[in-house]
Design a protein around this motif. Sequence first.
Motif, PDB file in Angstrom:
ATOM      1  N   GLN A 184       0.829  -1.204   0.000  1.00 31.80           N
ATOM      2  CA  GLN A 184       0.000   0.000   0.000  1.00 31.80           C
ATOM      3  C   GLN A 184       0.866   1.258   0.000  1.00 31.80           C
ATOM      4  OE1 GLN A 184      -2.843  -0.225   3.211  1.00 31.80           O
ATOM      5  NE2 GLN A 184      -4.141  -1.687   2.125  1.00 31.80           N
ATOM      6  N   LEU A 185       1.953   1.235   0.762  1.00 32.13           N
ATOM      7  CA  LEU A 185       2.872   2.370   0.743  1.00 32.13           C
ATOM      8  C   LEU A 185       3.503   2.537  -0.630  1.00 32.13           C
ATOM      9  CD1 LEU A 185       4.747   1.989   4.164  1.00 32.13           C
ATOM     10  CD2 LEU A 185       2.970   3.634   3.584  1.00 32.13           C
ATOM     11  N   HIS A 193       8.222  13.685  -5.256  1.00 30.11           N
ATOM     12  CA  HIS A 193       8.488  14.559  -4.108  1.00 30.11           C
ATOM     13  C   HIS A 193       8.697  13.795  -2.799  1.00 30.11           C
ATOM     14  CE1 HIS A 193       7.351  17.835  -6.730  1.00 30.11           C
ATOM     15  NE2 HIS A 193       6.158  17.308  -6.922  1.00 30.11           N
ATOM     16  N   GLY A 194       8.602  12.482  -2.831  1.00 28.93           N
ATOM     17  CA  GLY A 194       8.676  11.734  -1.586  1.00 28.93           C
ATOM     18  C   GLY A 194       7.394  11.867  -0.794  1.00 28.93           C
ATOM     19  N   GLY A 195       7.268  11.051   0.243  1.00 24.70           N
ATOM     20  CA  GLY A 195       6.045  11.056   1.033  1.00 24.70           C
ATOM     21  C   GLY A 195       4.977  10.203   0.385  1.00 24.70           C
ATOM     22  N   PHE A 196       3.787  10.202   0.980  1.00 28.10           N
ATOM     23  CA  PHE A 196       2.738   9.281   0.561  1.00 28.10           C
ATOM     24  C   PHE A 196       1.421  10.034   0.383  1.00 28.10           C
ATOM     25  CE2 PHE A 196       6.018   7.206   2.912  1.00 28.10           C
ATOM     26  CZ  PHE A 196       6.340   6.133   2.094  1.00 28.10           C
ATOM     27  N   GLY A 197       0.756   9.765  -0.733  1.00 23.06           N
ATOM     28  CA  GLY A 197      -0.485  10.444  -1.021  1.00 23.06           C
ATOM     29  C   GLY A 197      -0.240  11.848  -1.539  1.00 23.06           C
ATOM     30  N   LYS A 201       0.604  17.110   3.199  1.00 22.17           N
ATOM     31  CA  LYS A 201       1.480  15.986   3.545  1.00 22.17           C
ATOM     32  C   LYS A 201       1.998  16.138   4.974  1.00 22.17           C
ATOM     33  CE  LYS A 201       3.332  14.350  -0.862  1.00 22.17           C
ATOM     34  NZ  LYS A 201       4.525  14.355  -1.727  1.00 22.17           N
ATOM     35  N   PHE A 202       1.867  15.058   5.713  1.00 22.78           N
ATOM     36  CA  PHE A 202       2.363  15.004   7.083  1.00 22.78           C
ATOM     37  C   PHE A 202       3.614  14.131   7.123  1.00 22.78           C
ATOM     38  CE2 PHE A 202      -1.967  16.287   7.462  1.00 22.78           C
ATOM     39  CZ  PHE A 202      -2.051  17.062   8.607  1.00 22.78           C
ATOM     40  N   PRO A 203       4.551  14.438   8.005  1.00 15.99           N
ATOM     41  CA  PRO A 203       5.793  13.650   8.036  1.00 15.99           C
ATOM     42  C   PRO A 203       5.577  12.167   8.370  1.00 15.99           C
ATOM     43  CG  PRO A 203       6.103  15.730   9.181  1.00 15.99           C
ATOM     44  CD  PRO A 203       4.645  15.634   8.874  1.00 15.99           C
TER      45      PRO A 203
END
Length: 682
Positions: A184-185, A193-197, A201-203
Amino acid sequence: MNKLQYEKSPYLLQHKDNPVDWFPWGEEAFEKARKENKPVLVSIGYSTCHWCHVMEEESFADEETAALLNERMIAIKVDREERPDIDAIYMKACQAMTGRGGWPLNVFLTPDQKPFYAGTYFPKKSMQGMPGITDVVTQLSDKYKEDPAKIEQVSSQMEIVLQPGDTSSQMDIGRETLAQGYGQLFHSFDKLHGGFGSAPKFPTPHTILFLLRYYQDTNEAEALNMAVQTLDHMASGGIYDHIGFGFSRYSVDEKWLIPHFEKMLYDNALLLMAYTEAYQITKERRFRKTAEDIQTYLLRDMQDGKGGFYSGEDADSEGVEGKFYTWTPDELKQVLGDDLAEQYGAVYHITEHGNFEGKNIPHMIGSSISEAALSFQIDEGEFRERLEEARHKLFEARKKRTAPLKDDKILTSWNGLTIAALAKAGRVFKKADSLIAAKQAYSFIEKELYNNERLMVRFRDGEVKHKGFLEDYANMLWASIEMYESTFELHYLEQAKSLGHEMIRLFWDEAEGGFFFYGSDAESLLVRPKETSDGAMPSGNSIAAYQLLRLGRLTGDPVFENTAKACVQAFSGNLAQYPQSHMYFLQALGALVASSKEVVILSSMEDEETKYIVDTLQEDFHPNVTFLVAEEAEELQPAVRFIKGYKKLENSTTIYVCENYSCHTPVTSAAEAVDLIKGTSE
């Protein structure tokens, strides 16, 4: 002044001068509501919340709105950071009613605490399809008087919705669940840009911690790549304070460029943990630097003189969001002079156009220091020194600005996370100041935040308040284990055992399994919830499960490991259905299914071979290795069940390595011990 004037919470005190007749949460307010047959507005927020400030200025400080509220309702203010139990219940209600949540959280209750309407920010007057607080109060109070049967129907339905989830849907879970969570990740990862979704964006550093463990266990290179890319992009973006260090709470865009400027203790503690562990695996110097800079921020700006850590810093100063953190080219020139301002501005994107309301948030997205040095025809080493000189000058100039409000209450839960992170960073980077700060904070909690041996929630201005929740016990358990593994002082292991036993006694559900949010001795609310999914922080149940597992393996007490297994199993249905919402819980599951090792070193810490083994254990990434160190086995007996019978061989340094409940022959060679620990022995 209203009744909030007698409180210590910075958030409640921000509202003490409102014309609204605010009450703190308590029976007095609900009794008044029953007597006057009025609904109750419960308004929940926190002191560094930007939109909480906006709503206060627009509505709660407004005489017209206050008069309407005082006439038609009983109004209660709640600091969510001091009463996360109340917040958890009514946030779930808001999400069920509206499909979303956030703060400020405004919930309308019957006098018996049942919710019948909820929302987040309301403007004063209705606008653009958004209901205004004056219309909401008027219509709901009318409905409450004219159609009590409807109010009772809705509120009773919500009471059912708010009951803790059924744990009967338990499932067999294991490595396939971990793989599903990873999958899922993988599919939600932002490759650009990195991160998810998508934005905001939250860390979510606990997601990074999961990916690092998943990589360690499976050697799946993309897991490490996603973690590394996310950490790199965050550290380059405006969410990171490139002048004073520390991370803001989240980014409003997908690039990590524009932060929501408040800085929270828990974010920076967990991010310190994530960057430290990333360094352990990769040995990349940039991760160490970011970790050390976060530590600098925490010790410089967030630690109280007595040792505890403050809760957060506001987004606003002088009523303007981000004003403290933004710059124009002219402001740079005034501080740095033309040449240095040009060089700094080129790297950190300080332009005339600006990137935030006509000003600039310094960031390094797309920047290359080596390319910039080349373009200015300056040696790269010298150029880096100039950038650091500029940063220091800007930091000193920024100190003359009006600083954002600092929320100076000291929360046990968040201090537990901070102590754990500082203890780990201290042992990995061999930084004495980090360990000293962790010890000071731990001592502060021991001295100030226990009341008759009961862990409490908050200290401020000499007052201790509220019986500790599951997260307080779980996070301090985590802190205790990290402190032991950094110092080998038995006191921390004994404290970990005490916290573990008390946590089980106060919070464990003997009938259904899992831990309740608040203790059996605490105020009884509408429901007694259980939290499993991650938010900005991991849930109390997930931290409790993982840290109890570690504690069980350290001490040999089966109660701890068995409870950890039972906790994971109780919520196995949730983990199987929604793995991406349970990243820290998956770490507990991963530790259960992974190969584990227990190491006992009997030797003086002055011994060079012992130092070599300990350095290997502390500096490298071994999440599934627990280790005990003592000169003689007898020293560990008060805390460790299995230690009886352990002894030195030929009065020499002796290392015992056990793996998956089977022990190797003890060895006296440091090199041989390290091979056993790393799994490289034949």
